[in-house]
Scaffold this motif. Structure first.
Motif, PDB file in Angstrom:
ATOM      1  N   VAL A 191       0.688  -1.190   0.061  1.00 56.80           N
ATOM      2  CA  VAL A 191       0.104   0.115   0.113  1.00 56.80           C
ATOM      3  C   VAL A 191       0.809   1.221   0.030  1.00 56.80           C
ATOM      4  O   VAL A 191       0.691   2.290  -0.826  1.00 56.80           O
ATOM      5  CB  VAL A 191      -1.013   0.069   1.203  1.00 56.80           C
ATOM      6  CG1 VAL A 191      -1.817   1.163   1.297  1.00 56.80           C
ATOM      7  CG2 VAL A 191      -1.947  -1.177   1.117  1.00 56.80           C
ATOM      8  N   TRP A 192       2.070   1.098   0.636  1.00 63.84           N
ATOM      9  CA  TRP A 192       2.906   2.301   0.910  1.00 63.84           C
ATOM     10  C   TRP A 192       3.349   2.746  -0.430  1.00 63.84           C
ATOM     11  O   TRP A 192       3.335   4.040  -0.739  1.00 63.84           O
ATOM     12  CB  TRP A 192       3.791   2.329   1.900  1.00 63.84           C
ATOM     13  CG  TRP A 192       5.077   3.277   1.874  1.00 63.84           C
ATOM     14  CD1 TRP A 192       4.853   4.500   2.768  1.00 63.84           C
ATOM     15  CD2 TRP A 192       6.168   3.275   1.370  1.00 63.84           C
ATOM     16  NE1 TRP A 192       5.962   5.074   2.494  1.00 63.84           N
ATOM     17  CE2 TRP A 192       6.890   4.519   1.811  1.00 63.84           C
ATOM     18  CE3 TRP A 192       7.033   2.275   0.735  1.00 63.84           C
ATOM     19  CZ2 TRP A 192       8.253   4.818   1.667  1.00 63.84           C
ATOM     20  CZ3 TRP A 192       8.428   2.569   0.622  1.00 63.84           C
ATOM     21  CH2 TRP A 192       8.908   3.847   0.739  1.00 63.84           C
ATOM     22  N   LEU A 193       3.916   1.890  -1.098  1.00 67.01           N
ATOM     23  CA  LEU A 193       4.557   1.996  -2.473  1.00 67.01           C
ATOM     24  C   LEU A 193       3.583   2.459  -3.483  1.00 67.01           C
ATOM     25  O   LEU A 193       3.991   3.333  -4.236  1.00 67.01           O
ATOM     26  CB  LEU A 193       5.190   0.678  -3.055  1.00 67.01           C
ATOM     27  CG  LEU A 193       6.393   0.193  -2.344  1.00 67.01           C
ATOM     28  CD1 LEU A 193       7.023  -1.217  -2.737  1.00 67.01           C
ATOM     29  CD2 LEU A 193       7.632   0.912  -2.489  1.00 67.01           C
ATOM     30  N   ALA A 194       2.372   1.760  -3.447  1.00 63.44           N
ATOM     31  CA  ALA A 194       1.377   2.379  -4.467  1.00 63.44           C
ATOM     32  C   ALA A 194       1.028   3.960  -4.202  1.00 63.44           C
ATOM     33  O   ALA A 194       0.816   4.562  -5.219  1.00 63.44           O
ATOM     34  CB  ALA A 194       0.121   1.326  -4.161  1.00 63.44           C
ATOM     35  N   ARG A 195       0.759   4.319  -2.945  1.00 61.53           N
ATOM     36  CA  ARG A 195       0.356   5.724  -2.610  1.00 61.53           C
ATOM     37  C   ARG A 195       1.751   6.651  -2.888  1.00 61.53           C
ATOM     38  O   ARG A 195       1.370   7.739  -3.418  1.00 61.53           O
ATOM     39  CB  ARG A 195       0.013   5.683  -1.088  1.00 61.53           C
ATOM     40  CG  ARG A 195      -1.333   4.881  -1.356  1.00 61.53           C
ATOM     41  CD  ARG A 195      -2.056   5.124   0.119  1.00 61.53           C
ATOM     42  NE  ARG A 195      -3.551   4.488   0.025  1.00 61.53           N
ATOM     43  CZ  ARG A 195      -4.259   4.179   1.062  1.00 61.53           C
ATOM     44  NH1 ARG A 195      -3.946   5.177   2.248  1.00 61.53           N
ATOM     45  NH2 ARG A 195      -5.504   3.662   1.184  1.00 61.53           N
ATOM     46  N   ARG A 196       2.756   5.969  -2.650  1.00 61.33           N
ATOM     47  CA  ARG A 196       3.989   6.931  -2.821  1.00 61.33           C
ATOM     48  C   ARG A 196       4.369   7.160  -4.293  1.00 61.33           C
ATOM     49  O   ARG A 196       4.611   8.399  -4.504  1.00 61.33           O
ATOM     50  CB  ARG A 196       5.196   6.203  -2.230  1.00 61.33           C
ATOM     51  CG  ARG A 196       6.370   7.106  -2.198  1.00 61.33           C
ATOM     52  CD  ARG A 196       7.829   6.373  -2.014  1.00 61.33           C
ATOM     53  NE  ARG A 196       8.662   7.154  -1.951  1.00 61.33           N
ATOM     54  CZ  ARG A 196      10.077   6.507  -1.943  1.00 61.33           C
ATOM     55  NH1 ARG A 196      10.399   5.282  -1.621  1.00 61.33           N
ATOM     56  NH2 ARG A 196      11.236   7.566  -1.990  1.00 61.33           N
ATOM     57  N   HIS A 197       3.988   6.247  -5.061  1.00 60.22           N
ATOM     58  CA  HIS A 197       4.347   6.595  -6.634  1.00 60.22           C
ATOM     59  C   HIS A 197       3.172   6.757  -7.385  1.00 60.22           C
ATOM     60  O   HIS A 197       3.121   6.907  -8.547  1.00 60.22           O
ATOM     61  CB  HIS A 197       4.964   5.356  -7.148  1.00 60.22           C
ATOM     62  CG  HIS A 197       6.239   4.959  -6.468  1.00 60.22           C
ATOM     63  ND1 HIS A 197       7.481   5.641  -6.955  1.00 60.22           N
ATOM     64  CD2 HIS A 197       6.719   3.998  -5.539  1.00 60.22           C
ATOM     65  CE1 HIS A 197       8.340   5.130  -6.078  1.00 60.22           C
ATOM     66  NE2 HIS A 197       8.128   4.122  -5.406  1.00 60.22           N
ATOM     67  N   GLY A 198       1.961   6.667  -6.596  1.00 56.84           N
ATOM     68  CA  GLY A 198       0.643   7.361  -7.376  1.00 56.84           C
ATOM     69  C   GLY A 198       0.211   6.088  -8.214  1.00 56.84           C
ATOM     70  O   GLY A 198      -0.591   6.530  -9.230  1.00 56.84           O
ATOM     71  N   PHE A 199       0.462   4.986  -7.842  1.00 56.48           N
ATOM     72  CA  PHE A 199      -0.135   3.864  -8.503  1.00 56.48           C
ATOM     73  C   PHE A 199      -1.719   3.658  -8.360  1.00 56.48           C
ATOM     74  O   PHE A 199      -2.082   4.007  -7.264  1.00 56.48           O
ATOM     75  CB  PHE A 199       0.565   2.445  -8.485  1.00 56.48           C
ATOM     76  CG  PHE A 199       2.006   2.374  -8.687  1.00 56.48           C
ATOM     77  CD1 PHE A 199       2.395   3.205  -9.567  1.00 56.48           C
ATOM     78  CD2 PHE A 199       2.940   1.750  -7.729  1.00 56.48           C
ATOM     79  CE1 PHE A 199       4.098   3.357  -9.837  1.00 56.48           C
ATOM     80  CE2 PHE A 199       4.098   1.517  -8.213  1.00 56.48           C
ATOM     81  CZ  PHE A 199       4.762   2.232  -9.230  1.00 56.48           C
TER      82      PHE A 199
END
Length: 427
Positions: free
Chosen positions: A190-198
């Motif tokens: 979840v963190w990676l998705a929200r950090r990179h705007g996925f």
């Protein structure tokens, strides 16, 4: 000198590209010949390696994974999970991990779950705006949790190699670590998705109606309740539970969902038979190596190190974890079990490590190896389905490896996370 010859032969055969089972058997045969243990011990141990009751469950659980992979259960579970958690950035990775964990309660096979969940989720995640390499890393890592959540093929193999660890105790012990591993994977996903705007397109996708999704997924949701609940209530043994699960899966696929016909059923039976046969032959061949190692006392010096206090318990465990994590990057789980468990049993006994706790730790390390390049069986499956090279997934997979390592440290530091449930259930 005999021990050196055995390991030298094994390493040489592996470098020559000889299959792992054959290399183990031939290396064991070298030791039998040099020590004059008698050539008849080779066929005797080949047979004894698979003539064990717990192994009867192995081909059945392989078949369960194949049946549920093709029955359409995964798609209905995904729809239900989406209806439950809703849409939004980071939600589809959350759904993929949750469904993979749930599938672990049905099949116990990482590659089978990676194929089932990947076939459903990769297209949906691509439409929502997730990069395919990221999606493959999420699914490949999530599928690794399956060998921890019962029923688990890895636990069955371990119980055969270590008599002090029963299948029911291992199944119970894997539940909390399996859930902990899944939660650990959700955080970076979840963190990676929200950090990179996925997943910015995800909010625009329709949300399935909750009650209809629940109704359609109910047959799949009931499967782990039937398998695990039946074992706990004493209705059937783990071996018998595998047969019940196969019958239930075939009924759901052929009668309820009607996604499996007679032709598909034959293909499923053939695939499961080939996979089971391969595993069983490797186990039988590896038993020759294990017999030689134990009979000749080759690993006794390792146990002596423990008895002499040269390495403390925690230091020895740290070395074991480091070695197995490195080995897990290049060997599959079954091979790791067959090669290293016979070597580590004397060490486990010398330090008085609980065999069930140690078995879960070992399986956890194997799970990490299933999505750690270069040889990551789950990533291979998910990357192939996503149409990307496994190297492209590495920058994402490393985050999931780190989160699993944190969970592993927690299991080492707090053994009750593993042992509480089997003790509470009286195993």
């Amino acid at each position: 000198m005999t021990g050196f010859a055995i390991f030298a032969a094994f390493i040489a055969l592996m470098l020559l590209g000889v299959p792992i089972g054959v290399a183990l058997a031939l290396a064991g045969a070298v030791g039998i010949g040099l020590a004059e243990l008698g050539w008849l011990s080779i066929p005797n141990n080949f047979y004894a390696g698979i003539a064990k009751y717990p192994l009867l469950a192995l081909p059945m659980f392989v078949l369960v994974g194949a049946v549920f992979e093709r029955s359409g259960v995964a798609k209905r579970l995904v729809d239900f999970a989406v209806a439950l958690v809703g849409r939004g950035p980071g939600m589809l990775p959350l759904v993929a991990i949750g469904v993979a964990m749930f599938m672990g309660g049905i099949s116990g096979s990482g590659p089978a779950t990676a194929a089932a969940v990947g076939g459903v989720m990769l297209g949906a995640m691509a439409r929502a705006g997730y990069p395919r390499a990221y999606s493959a890393a999420v699914i490949g890592s999530a599928a690794a949790v399956d060998i921890l959540i019962p029923p688990s093929i890895a636990f069955i193999v371990y119980s055969v190699l270590v008599p002090g660890a029963s299948v029911p105790a291992l199944f119970a012990a894997g539940m909390v670590p399996g859930v902990l591993a899944g939660l650990a994977l959700m955080v970076p996903a979840v963190w990676l998705a929200r950090r990179h705007g996925f997943g910015m397109n995800e909010a625009g996708e329709p949300r399935p109606p909750f009650w209809r999704a629940l109704r359609e997924a109910s047959w799949g949701l009931f499967a782990p309740v039937l398998i695990l609940g039946g074992m706990r209530l004493g209705w059937f043994t783990p071996t018998e539970a595998a047969v019940v699960a196969v019958v239930y899966g075939v009924f759901v696929g052929m009668v309820v969902y009607r996604t499996i016909g007679l032709r598909e059923l034959v293909d499923i039976l053939v695939d499961a038979a080939e996979t089971s046969g391969l595993i069983m032959v490797v186990v039988a061949l590896a038993s020759i190596f294990a017999y030689t190692v134990s009979t000749l006392g080759i690993v006794d010096p390792i146990a002596k190190i423990a008895q002499d206090g040269i390495l403390g318990s925690w230091a020895a465990l740290a070395v074991v974890i480091l070695v197995l994590l490195l080995v897990g990057m290049v060997l599959d789980g079954i091979s790791i079990f067959l090669i290293f468990v016979p070597l580590l049993v004397p060490l486990m006994r010398a330090y008085a490590w609980d065999p069930v706790w140690f078995g879960v730790l070992l399986t956890f390390m194997v799970a990490i190896g299933q999505f750690t390049p270069p040889v990551a069986v789950n990533l291979m499956v998910s990357a192939r389905l996503a149409g990307v090279a496994i190297e492209q997934t590495a920058r994402w997979a490393i985050w999931f490896v780190f989160s699993m390592m944190v969970a592993l440290v927690a299991l080492v530091a707090v053994p009750d996370l593993v042992l509480w449930l089997p003790n509470a259930l009286g195993y």
